[in-house]
Write an enzyme that holds these catalytic residues in place. Structure first.
Site, PDB file in Angstrom:
ATOM      1  N   HIS A 173       0.854  -1.158  -0.015  1.00  0.00           N
ATOM      2  CA  HIS A 173       0.052  -0.047  -0.030  1.00  0.00           C
ATOM      3  C   HIS A 173       0.788   1.363  -0.062  1.00  0.00           C
ATOM      4  O   HIS A 173       1.661   1.367   0.660  1.00  0.00           O
ATOM      5  CB  HIS A 173      -0.769   0.046   1.256  1.00  0.00           C
ATOM      6  CG  HIS A 173      -1.622   1.271   1.260  1.00  0.00           C
ATOM      7  ND1 HIS A 173      -1.565   1.906   2.278  1.00  0.00           N
ATOM      8  CD2 HIS A 173      -2.538   2.031   0.582  1.00  0.00           C
ATOM      9  CE1 HIS A 173      -2.296   3.173   2.408  1.00  0.00           C
ATOM     10  NE2 HIS A 173      -3.097   2.938   1.191  1.00  0.00           N
ATOM     11  N   SER A 174       0.675   2.196  -0.884  1.00  0.00           N
ATOM     12  CA  SER A 174       1.070   3.454  -0.845  1.00  0.00           C
ATOM     13  C   SER A 174       2.795   3.112  -1.041  1.00  0.00           C
ATOM     14  O   SER A 174       3.122   2.423  -2.293  1.00  0.00           O
ATOM     15  CB  SER A 174       1.016   4.248   0.427  1.00  0.00           C
ATOM     16  OG  SER A 174       1.713   5.670   0.240  1.00  0.00           O
TER      17      SER A 174
END
Length: 893
Positions: A173-174
């Site tokens: 994520h990210s």
């Protein structure tokens, strides 16, 4: 006093720019669809079992940990290792928690229970201590090395098992997705340790805010490696973006580069993912139930029945991901689907000869085949379109596509010259009602061209088209729409004849050069507004046209119309301030006095002093001889070229940003001036009134000691902390001077003659003594005007250095010294500079031989900050402190 120095027209301009900025911020933060994600819930209490790491590893990375996710009986069973499932590693992003794995982990556990644990996944998660790696890039390499050790530790947990895995799947994520890609750059990393990589809202192209060189260096290393080694990278990668709801990471940054040699990469926006069809914000992308369900379905379809692990077949992996994330044919995935179907049997066969046909099925007791002879239809029509509201039925064709309320099929008749009949299959159903529609049509009646309105029409002009035919499907070609700075509102008005039941229409914005489609569902009759924006600009060699696909009702008429609505700003703000600073220094050199900040901003901050030079340099870099000379001088790549490659640059963007920079510089000056006056008033209220200094001393007795202490602080702790402390000291000196001037003015008699006489005496004394300068009220006012500009510059320098300070404070319990420290070199120069400037007055530098040179430097630096700081914000302070250093040196030369 600050407002009095600005005329009304300029004040009106600054207010207007604030209004425009407010509209833009409103559109960014509120101008998107509501959050349509369903929350994912845990059925049992989530548990995070800490995996014990080797002592050397734990000592090397004291802030990092590895966890195994579980719930209920599964968690209890797996407290006793080894494990038997398929390992998946979750990597959180900037300030992310390892507990974010619970959404996809819980859904995968429920799916495994549904199949009696024939297959199951073990979800691991890394605790990065919620580090702010998007603001400070110094720990990205450390995180990457720790993840490598975690992968080796995870695989050891399966030793001795019959179907022990040899690799792991990673969900990042990210910034966690970027760390996963960086694994391949490690010297001792074996590529076959990762069998699949899925990233969620990861900015792959460039950092959102390039606040230090460590972030940009990390990006350069990762992206260059993937580009240069594209032939050898066989890692299947999927990047999912959040869409317009994600204002932290714009989706254009999440698209993996399309390389001719690396065909195992897919990039898609969540609004285009089948069975998801929603935009997600930066955090909800990890818990959005629709998206996590799609991801889990894909994971289970990726399992190899022989090895009971994720398949090593790259072609199958890409097919599965395309099936679930790109184009869903409303059927379960099959690796080798049967193209030919056997239609023999005792079912009813019904011939249909009309060009438009509707069938309502309800409680059908037997199967029915409706046959459409194509020989006569080919002479009149070019296409056939069929749709069904029964989404879970059996399809005999893999050409169908799924939408939220229908599945449809469109065929171009000339592509099937040997096809004699089209067969529509209606299965036997009990208690279910659905509708099947088919129609033949000519392309020219359903494919309609609609040019978008001009960029500068400002809503005063509009384009519209009436769809007068009673068709089921239309294609609106949106001509001249291909740049990310174009933003429109499409308005679709549906008018229906008297109908008893609710009619649903679907409008799909299809972007053929990237997977960023978006859907809008409307109930007819209605007026529906659709946002028309792009994440990725149309490539130069791409001739496709953006489409508005309309799945409509034959009982309604439709009207389509639209109208226009309208990270490099800090560089433009600093550029404006440098031009203002230049004007003040030059006026001090030429006239002996310093003008107000706002007056000089109006006079000096002009875009024609900066933009033409950047445009000329960009033009000359197109010539080989100039590019070679540029490289010989070891100059970095022009930021305008970088922004152009990211489709973030168009002819007027620099002018617009410069005007917004001027506005921001003005209001920043107003705020700092008001703050100094407020603090000085507070100073006078709390302490005995001060007096103007009788003797000006550039270096006070405590100055060397203070400078040394702050340099030691910078060396032993964090450079940004030392810069902040120096800034506080400087502001204190300016506030003290403002308080002294206020006291002096309040104590002076009203007689102007006496005032002038005292000024002359003071000036005579200044001329007769070089080493013991006295400060008059006029000199104090001049000094405060100069300090006002310096405070503005220093405020932005401090602001841009804050991310590393925040990171250091957050990790203070683990590391007392920030390493690496992006602000340390700047702090060593800026600390003594601010210390000297805090004791600098205009009277002490008027006669300096260096003043003329110091007044000439800010102009090329204002050009340089735009040329090299627009896409690399960490370079901005370097351009800002040079004139401050020259200003300080004027005291000694």
């Amino acid at each position: 006093m600050f407002l009095h120095s600005v005329n009304l027209w300029n004040l009106a301009f600054y207010v207007f720019m604030v209004f425009l900025a407010t509209l833009g911020l409103w559109d960014v933060f509120f101008g998107f669809e509501e959050n349509k994600c369903s929350m994912s819930y845990m059925f049992e209490y989530p548990e995070y079992q800490k995996i014990e790491l080797p002592k050397k590893l734990a000592k090397r990375y004291p802030a990092y940990e590895l966890y195994l996710y579980g719930e209920g009986s599964y968690a209890e069973e797996h407290k006793i290792l080894p494990l038997t499932g398929i390992p998946v590693l979750f990597l959180p992003g900037n300030a992310g928690s390892y507990k974010q794995v619970r959404s996809i982990g819980s859904i995968a556990l429920r799916k495994a229970e549904d199949i009696d644990f024939k297959y199951h996944f073990d979800f691991f998660s890394v605790n990065f201590n919620e580090e702010l790696v998007a603001l400070y890039g110094g720990s990205l390499q450390k995180q990457t090395k720790f993840v490598h050790e975690c992968i080796k530790t995870i695989l050891k947990l399966y030793k001795g098992q019959e179907f022990a895995p040899k690799s792991v799947a990673i969900i990042g994520h990210s910034m966690g997705g970027l760390v996963a890609r960086a694994l391949l750059t490690l010297k001792n990393f074996k590529h076959d340790l990762i069998n699949l990589l899925i990233t969620q809202a990861t900015p792959h192209v460039a950092p959102v805010m390039p606040l230090d060189r460590f972030i940009t260096d990390f990006y350069t290393t990762v992206n260059n490696y993937w580009i240069l080694n594209a032939r050898h990278i066989n890692l299947t990668t999927l990047s999912v973006a959040g869409g317009f709801r994600d204002y932290q990471v714009r989706s254009g940054l999440t698209f993996l580069p399309k390389l001719s040699h690396h065909t195992s990469a897919l990039s898609v926006v969540s609004s285009a993912v089948p069975k998801t069809w929603v935009s997600t914000d930066h955090l909800s992308i990890v818990w959005c139930k629709q998206l996590q369900l799609t991801t889990v379905r894909a994971f289970f379809d990726l399992i190899d029945a022989d090895t009971k692990q994720i398949t090593q077949n790259s072609k199958k992996k890409l097919s599965v991901l395309s099936h679930h994330f790109i184009r869903h044919p409303s059927k379960h995935f099959e690796e080798n689907p049967a193209i030919i179907s056997d239609l023999t049997g005792t079912s009813m066969w019904v011939p249909v000869k009309v060009s438009k046909w509707t069938y309502v099925a309800y409680n059908e007791s037997e199967k029915i085949y409706f046959t459409f002879p194509l020989e006569n239809h080919r002479k009149i029509y070019t296409h056939v379109y069929c749709q069904s509201t029964m989404l879970q039925g059996v399809d005999l064709s893999w050409k169908a596509e799924l939408l939220p309320t229908i599945k449809f099929l469109t065929l171009r008749l000339q592509d099937y010259p040997s096809l004699s009949h089209l067969v529509v299959y209606v299965p036997s159903v009990h208690g279910s009602k659905f509708v099947v529609d088919c129609e033949f049509f000519k392309k020219e009646t359903r494919f309609i061209q609609l040019p978008v309105t001009h960029l500068f029409s400002f809503g005063l002009s509009s384009r519209k088209v009436m769809l007068n035919t009673n068709g089921l499907y239309y294609n609106i070609e949106l001509l001249n729409f291909g740049q990310i700075y174009q933003a429109f509102k499409i308005n679709v008005v549906s008018k229906c004849s008297a109908v008893k039941e609710e009619i649903t229409s679907i409008y799909k914005l299809h972007i053929p050069w990237s997977y960023e489609d978006s859907l809008t569902i409307a109930q007819a009759p209605s007026s529906t507004e659709i946002s028309l924006k792009l994440h990725i600009a149309q490539p130069e060699n791409d001739s496709h046209v953006a489409l508005l696909k309309m799945y409509t009702s034959s009982d309604c008429r439709y009207e389509v119309s639209f109208r226009f609505h309208g990270g490099a700003l800090p560089a433009y703000v600093i550029s404006n301030m440098l031009l203002t600073y230049r004007g003040q220094l030059y006026s001090l050199f030429s006239t002996g006095c310093c003008l107000e900040y706002a007056t000089m901003l109006d006079k000096e901050a002009k875009p024609y002093k900066v933009d033409p030079f950047v445009i000329i340099i960009k033009f000359l870099l197109g010539y080989k001889w100039f590019k070679e000379l540029w490289d010989v001088l070891l100059l970095p790549e022009l930021d305008a070229i970088i922004l152009t490659s990211q489709s973030m640059c168009f002819p007027l963007i620099s002018l617009i940003l410069f005007l917004f920079g001027t506005c921001t510089a003005y209001w920043s000056g107003l705020l700092s001036s008001a703050s100094v006056r407020l603090l000085s008033s507070l100073w006078l209220a709390l302490k005995r009134p001060s007096e103007l200094p009788k003797d000006i001393k550039m270096i006070s007795p405590d100055l060397p000691f203070l400078t040394i202490v702050l340099i030691i602080v910078s060396w032993t702790t964090c450079g940004a902390l030392a810069i902040l402390l120096s800034y506080v000291y400087y502001v204190f000196k300016v506030v003290h001077l403002q308080a002294s001037l206020t006291t002096f003015k309040n104590s002076q008699p009203v007689n102007p003659k006496h005032s002038r006489r005292s000024e002359k005496k003071s000036n005579h004394h200044k001329d007769s003594s070089v080493h013991h300068l006295r400060l008059s009220a006029n000199d104090a006012e001049d000094s405060l005007r100069m300090h006002s500009t310096v405070i503005n510059l220093l405020t932005w320098i401090v602001f841009l250095s804050m991310p590393s300070l925040i990171y250091w404070l957050k990790n203070l319990r683990y590391y007392f010294k920030l390493n690496p420290d992006p602000c340390k070199p700047l702090a060593f120069i800026l600390i003594p500079t601010m210390a000297v400037l805090g004791n600098t007055y205009t009277v002490s530098i008027k006669s300096s031989k260096l003043l003329k040179t110091a007044s000439q430097f800010p102009l090329p630096l204002a050009v340089g900050v735009i040329a090299f700081g627009s896409a690399h914000l960490y370079r901005v302070p370097c351009f800002a402190f040079i004139p401050l250093l020259l200003h300080a040196l004027c005291n000694f030369m």
